[in-house]
Design a protein around this motif. Structure first.
Motif, PDB file in Angstrom:
ATOM      1  N   SER A 210       0.825  -1.091  -0.187  1.00  0.00           N
ATOM      2  CA  SER A 210       0.036  -0.061  -0.079  1.00  0.00           C
ATOM      3  C   SER A 210       0.739   1.336   0.002  1.00  0.00           C
ATOM      4  O   SER A 210       2.093   1.267   0.364  1.00  0.00           O
ATOM      5  CB  SER A 210      -0.869  -0.198   1.250  1.00  0.00           C
ATOM      6  N   PRO A 215       0.551   9.577  -1.906  1.00  0.00           N
ATOM      7  CA  PRO A 215      -0.283   9.442  -2.875  1.00  0.00           C
ATOM      8  C   PRO A 215      -0.419   8.198  -3.681  1.00  0.00           C
ATOM      9  O   PRO A 215       0.387   7.455  -3.695  1.00  0.00           O
ATOM     10  CB  PRO A 215       0.438  10.380  -4.001  1.00  0.00           C
ATOM     11  N   ALA A 216      -1.671   8.314  -3.945  1.00  0.00           N
ATOM     12  CA  ALA A 216      -2.006   6.549  -4.462  1.00  0.00           C
ATOM     13  C   ALA A 216      -1.030   6.081  -5.871  1.00  0.00           C
ATOM     14  O   ALA A 216      -1.062   5.023  -6.049  1.00  0.00           O
ATOM     15  CB  ALA A 216      -3.451   6.468  -5.071  1.00  0.00           C
ATOM     16  N   THR A 217      -0.693   7.021  -6.409  1.00  0.00           N
ATOM     17  CA  THR A 217       0.251   6.899  -7.681  1.00  0.00           C
ATOM     18  C   THR A 217       1.214   5.959  -7.322  1.00  0.00           C
ATOM     19  O   THR A 217       1.757   5.064  -8.165  1.00  0.00           O
ATOM     20  CB  THR A 217       0.738   8.268  -8.079  1.00  0.00           C
ATOM     21  N   GLU A 219       1.511   3.230  -5.034  1.00  0.00           N
ATOM     22  CA  GLU A 219       0.989   2.042  -4.599  1.00  0.00           C
ATOM     23  C   GLU A 219       1.628   0.791  -5.492  1.00  0.00           C
ATOM     24  O   GLU A 219       1.817   0.974  -6.896  1.00  0.00           O
ATOM     25  CB  GLU A 219      -0.313   1.851  -4.539  1.00  0.00           C
TER      26      GLU A 219
END
Lengths: 478, 128
Positions: A210, A215-217, A219
């Protein structure tokens, strides 16, 4: 955020506040001179392209990392850390001087169990490796074996999580997310942090790759090894190639039209870019994972022609292909879903897993070397913990987070060395103790990053990969 | 996808290819688009000229402007040609669950793809 402004009620109050403010400015300047405040906000992400390559803190020794995760906890006592004392004390309880550690299965009063393996010294370095890992042993002179590792968790989910994120409690970003946050990526057509497993999903699942509060970028992406590697890479079968391109062109037009009166909205542009990346991935990812182009000799080297080694061999070969394509961090799980967890029958369990992984891992080291990639690739072999010197259920060993072995090879690592040691029975690390945070700090260092300066402001605090501790293991560096 | 277990005052970048791929290529969102197109056809009551406007109203609560109308019409025409070819080659089309009698399947599949892109567009995904 609403700016917190209080009105000034008197001249005295104005001067008092302004005075403190000026003082703080001067103080922060002085701190800056000492290098104390230099770590704040040191990474500026380009909102339009958060994956753009960023310079490291200092020259990197490793451009990529292949992390071989032996999930379940391989026994250091039967692989890399021979303990003759266990033969002498065989069948006896642990001497009182070792105390009573609290183990996962409450086995600390059980009799000590010597290793049934034969250990030999290998290469010019004379590193000890057991007969369970003959192929890896051939590369002894490339290895840096760290025998003094320790971790905080007693059980698998927490410990696997800590090895990946630094904390036994899930929620923090994985090391692979931190590295891409710090460095971006040289290959903009593939995911930056790839996870592959030789079996079922690792315990704890996506929490282990995770991006946490990053930032999700950043992951990680779990690659499937059969069929298409990434979920939804291809459209459903009712949508053809020309049809998909035509749809995407319409989408781009709609988005551009929508953004026309919002030129400063980076979110909109970033989202446009993520669709383009998705489209480029559609082309690049299948090529990267297509093993058809590999020679028969290579396939054989990795053990793809044998049932026992095929799965681990496949992910190791894929790892080499991804590293060739400049993917910064690739994780390969051997024995995924707690495979190495030998509570009941160590011989049976480890024989099987060593057989499954030794040939592919040896091949990976040889192949990386032959292609000139080992110098710029850091290979890490580690489980989440080791195993106890005392037996469990007669033939097994319990979890041991107090002392265990990992090894590193390649980019910037001092080859042919042994770092640290455990006590006489291999229960606890006693010299050059290397906590998980120290291991993380060292990996980051080899990738050109200072773990104390790699920070991200989250809930008012500059978070870093090693939380509040972690020291570079200098003995590992070449 | 962003980690929703961890609270965050603000995320400066929340987009990732995985999100785009899911919204673009999953069976689920295509099914939504199929149902959406079915509703558009039903609401427009067989007046093809009204379908674009109906779709915009249902998705964005506003009619399309001139430029969007033109974009939509160009797309419907060129895209339908692609789908006619697919239909001619007996390839399966993604259709609305129910179709009025004599409604051209290539036309319906084109509307499905149009609705699918309306749902992938930034105006649909972002709260302004």
């Amino acid at each position: 955020m609403t700016p917190h402004i209080l009105s000034v009620r008197s001249r005295r109050e104005f001067l008092q506040r302004a005075g403190c403010g000026f003082g703080a400015l001067a103080f922060s300047y002085l701190l800056g001179l000492d290098g104390f405040s230099s770590r704040a906000a040191n990474i500026k992400l380009d909102p339009l392209n958060p994956l753009a390559p960023r310079p490291p803190h200092f020259p990197a020794r490793a451009k990529s990392v292949i992390w071989l995760f032996m999930e379940g906890g391989p026994s250091h006592l039967d692989l890399f850390d021979p303990k003759p004392m266990l033969d002498k004390l065989a069948g006896q309880p642990m001497p009182e001087s070792f105390g009573q550690p609290l183990t996962a299965m409450g086995t600390a009063s059980n009799a000590l169990m010597p290793s049934k393996r034969t250990f030999k010294q290998h290469g010019q370095s004379g590193i000890w490796v057991s007969d369970w890992l003959p192929r890896i042993a051939e590369h002894a002179d490339d290895l840096c074996v760290i025998r003094s590792c320790w971790a905080d968790g007693l059980n698998h989910v927490g410990s696997v999580c800590q090895m990946n994120t630094g904390d036994v409690l899930a929620g923090r970003p994985a090391l692979g997310s931190w590295t891409t946050y710090g460095l971006g990526t040289a290959n903009q057509n593939l995911p930056t942090f790839v996870i592959m497993a030789d079996g079922a999903e690792p315990v704890g699942g996506p929490k282990n790759w995770s991006a946490g509060f990053l930032p999700a970028t950043f992951e990680g992406a779990l690659f499937r090894t059969d069929g298409t590697p990434i979920h939804y890479l291809d459209p459903p079968k009712t949508i053809g190639q020309a049809q998909q391109r035509s749809k995407l062109d319409l989408l781009a037009k709609l988005n551009k039209h929508f953004a026309m009166d919002k030129p400063d909205d980076t979110q909109l542009a970033a989202r446009l870019n993520s669709y383009e990346l998705a489209y480029r991935m559609q082309a690049a990812a299948p090529e990267a994972v297509d093993l058809k182009g590999e020679s028969e000799a290579t396939r054989k080297l990795y053990g793809l022609d044998e049932k026992e080694t095929e799965k681990c061999g496949t992910i190791c070969l894929l790892a080499r292909r991804l590293v060739e394509r400049r993917v910064p961090l690739v994780q390969c799980y051997s024995g995924s879903n707690s495979g190495w967890d030998a509570h009941e029958d160590l011989e049976k369990n480890h024989s099987k897993l060593c057989k499954a992984s030794d040939q592919p891992l040896g091949a990976l080291l040889a192949d990386l070397k032959a292609r000139g990639l080992l110098d710029s690739t850091l290979v890490v072999w580690a489980g989440e913990f080791g195993r106890t010197p005392f037996n469990e259920k007669g033939k097994g060993r319990d979890h041991n987070p107090w002392g265990f072995t990992i090894w590193m090879a390649g980019g910037g690592v001092k080859a042919g060395t042994v770092v640290g040691e455990t006590d006489e029975i291999g229960l606890r690390a006693i010299r050059n103790r290397a906590h998980v945070h120290d291991i993380h700090a060292t990996i980051l260092h080899l990738m050109g990053m200072d773990h104390e300066k790699l920070t991200y402001l989250h809930n008012g605090r500059d978070e870093r990969p090693t939380i509040n501790s972690g020291e570079l293991i200098k003995e590992v560096l070449a | 996808m962003p980690d929703t277990h961890e609270s965050c005052p603000r995320r400066n970048v929340t987009t990732s290819p995985a999100q785009a791929l899911t919204l673009l290529n999953s069976e689920l969102t295509l099914q939504w688009a199929q149902a959406f197109a079915g509703r558009v056809i039903e609401t427009a009551k067989g007046h093809p000229g009204r379908e674009v406007e109906t779709a915009f109203r249902l998705a964005y609560s506003r009619p399309p402007d001139k430029a969007e109308k033109r974009m939509a019409e160009e797309f419907l025409e060129s895209h339908r040609a692609i789908l006619r070819q697919r239909a001619a080659a007996s390839e399966e089309l993604a259709l609305p669950p129910k179709l009025p009698e004599k409604y051209d399947p290539a036309r319906a599949a084109t509307l499905v793809d149009f609705c699918h892109m309306l749902m992938n567009a930034n105006e649909f995904v972002f709260i302004n």
